[in-house]
Design a protein around this motif. Structure first.
Motif, PDB file in Angstrom:
ATOM      1  N   ASP A   1       0.836  -1.210   0.000  1.00  0.00           N
ATOM      2  CA  ASP A   1       0.000   0.000   0.000  1.00  0.00           C
ATOM      3  C   ASP A   1       0.864   1.250   0.000  1.00  0.00           C
ATOM      4  O   ASP A   1       0.552   2.233  -0.698  1.00  0.00           O
TER       5      ASP A   1
ATOM      6  N   GLU B   1       0.855   3.940  -3.150  1.00  0.00           N
ATOM      7  CA  GLU B   1       0.490   5.334  -2.919  1.00  0.00           C
ATOM      8  C   GLU B   1       1.595   6.268  -3.388  1.00  0.00           C
ATOM      9  O   GLU B   1       1.330   7.291  -4.053  1.00  0.00           O
TER      10      GLU B   1
ATOM     11  N   HIS C   1       1.787   6.038  -7.258  1.00  0.00           N
ATOM     12  CA  HIS C   1       0.524   6.295  -7.961  1.00  0.00           C
ATOM     13  C   HIS C   1       0.227   5.177  -8.964  1.00  0.00           C
ATOM     14  O   HIS C   1      -0.161   5.439 -10.112  1.00  0.00           O
TER      15      HIS C   1
END
Length: 293
Positions: free
Chosen positions: A86, A90, A93
């Motif tokens: 995760d 993030e 992107h």
């Protein structure tokens, strides 16, 4: 990407060729700084090689069953319960369609040596890395065996000396606490009453220094016994040993082979080969993990 206790290595694999490899120090200020550094390297490589679509990341230590989080990496500061997938998605992107795979670093290197290195062509192999810590990976018919909970191969955390030195994972007498490069340097420094590196400990042992020889012989014996036990339990076709400690050469391999032969005698021969991919094994294996899932 190959994230280690002292360095982060990254590279691009095209077919069977590693066409680029870069290295930078691992940040020592916590896991978020490490992920920032990994993401920065990925972005740089993506800019230089826009055709590279799949990303594999190898990290030391056990992962959760879904391979999305690192439970702990004893040799990386602050690397406990890290949401690596995760966190990187993030930072980079990434879309849901873009592949990002997390793998234990030793398992990644095992995949690399099985497909492109010393175990190429074998039906079953166990890769063992002896470095800052000790890890392993088992490959059967070209695929990694991770076990029910994803922790298969955590050889460094197997207890071999109850009540012995405490490992980075908090276990007394674990294999890596008595036989890793870190353990050898620690014990040699104590025995010689000065700071001694792992490489120097082996050099002194080869020259006949009594204390240094006792230290490295004990470490090699622990590793050899561990391989003999694995031979009796799993019976692989070949073992491949890599990692920084293996770079000391013949003296190390002869010592490990002698102990393995002694403790596997009468059951099955222990075939040990030197890793062929060197410092690139982790990077190549991480890339292969992204390709093979």
């Amino acid at each position: 990407m190959d994230v280690g206790g002292t360095k982060i290595a990254c590279g691009v694999l095209r077919g069977e060729e590693l066409i680029e490899r870069q290295v930078q120090p691992t940040p020592e200020t916590g896991w978020e700084a490490v992920l920032d550094a990994v993401a920065a390297q990925v972005r740089a490589l993506q800019a230089a090689h826009p055709g590279a679509q799949s990303i594999g990341v190898g990290v030391p230590g056990p992962l959760n069953a879904e391979r999305t989080r690192v439970k702990f990496a004893p040799n990386i500061y602050g690397f406990t319960d890290v949401p690596l997938i995760d966190g990187l998605r993030e930072r980079l992107h990434l879309t849901a369609a873009q592949t990002l795979v997390l793998e234990n670093d030793a398992k990644a290197a095992a995949l690399a040596e099985a497909h492109l290195g010393a175990a190429r062509g074998s039906e079953s192999s166990i890769y063992v890395t002896v470095s800052t810590g000790i890890g392993a990976g088992l490959v059967l018919h070209g695929r990694l065996w991770r076990g029910r909970h994803g922790v298969a191969g955590e050889l460094g955390h197997v207890t071999v000396q109850p009540g012995g030195p405490v490992s980075g994972a908090g276990l007394d007498g674990a294999l890596e606490a008595v036989a890793s490069g870190t353990a050898i340097a620690r014990d040699a420094s104590y025995a010689l009453n000065r700071e001694v590196s792992t490489a120097e400990a082996f050099a002194l042992a080869e020259q006949g220094h009594p204390a240094a020889r006792r230290v490295v012989t004990q470490a090699m014996r622990h590793i050899g016994i561990a391989l003999a036990d694995l031979q009796k339990v799993i019976d692989p076709e070949v073992f491949v040993i890599g990692g920084g400690v293996s770079a000391v050469g013949d003296y190390f391999f002869q010592g490990v082979q002698q102990a393995a032969d002694e403790y596997a005698g009468g059951f099955a021969p222990v075939t040990i080969r030197r890793a062929q991919l060197g410092q690139s094994a982790g990077v190549v294996g991480a890339a292969l993990s992204a390709l093979h899932g």
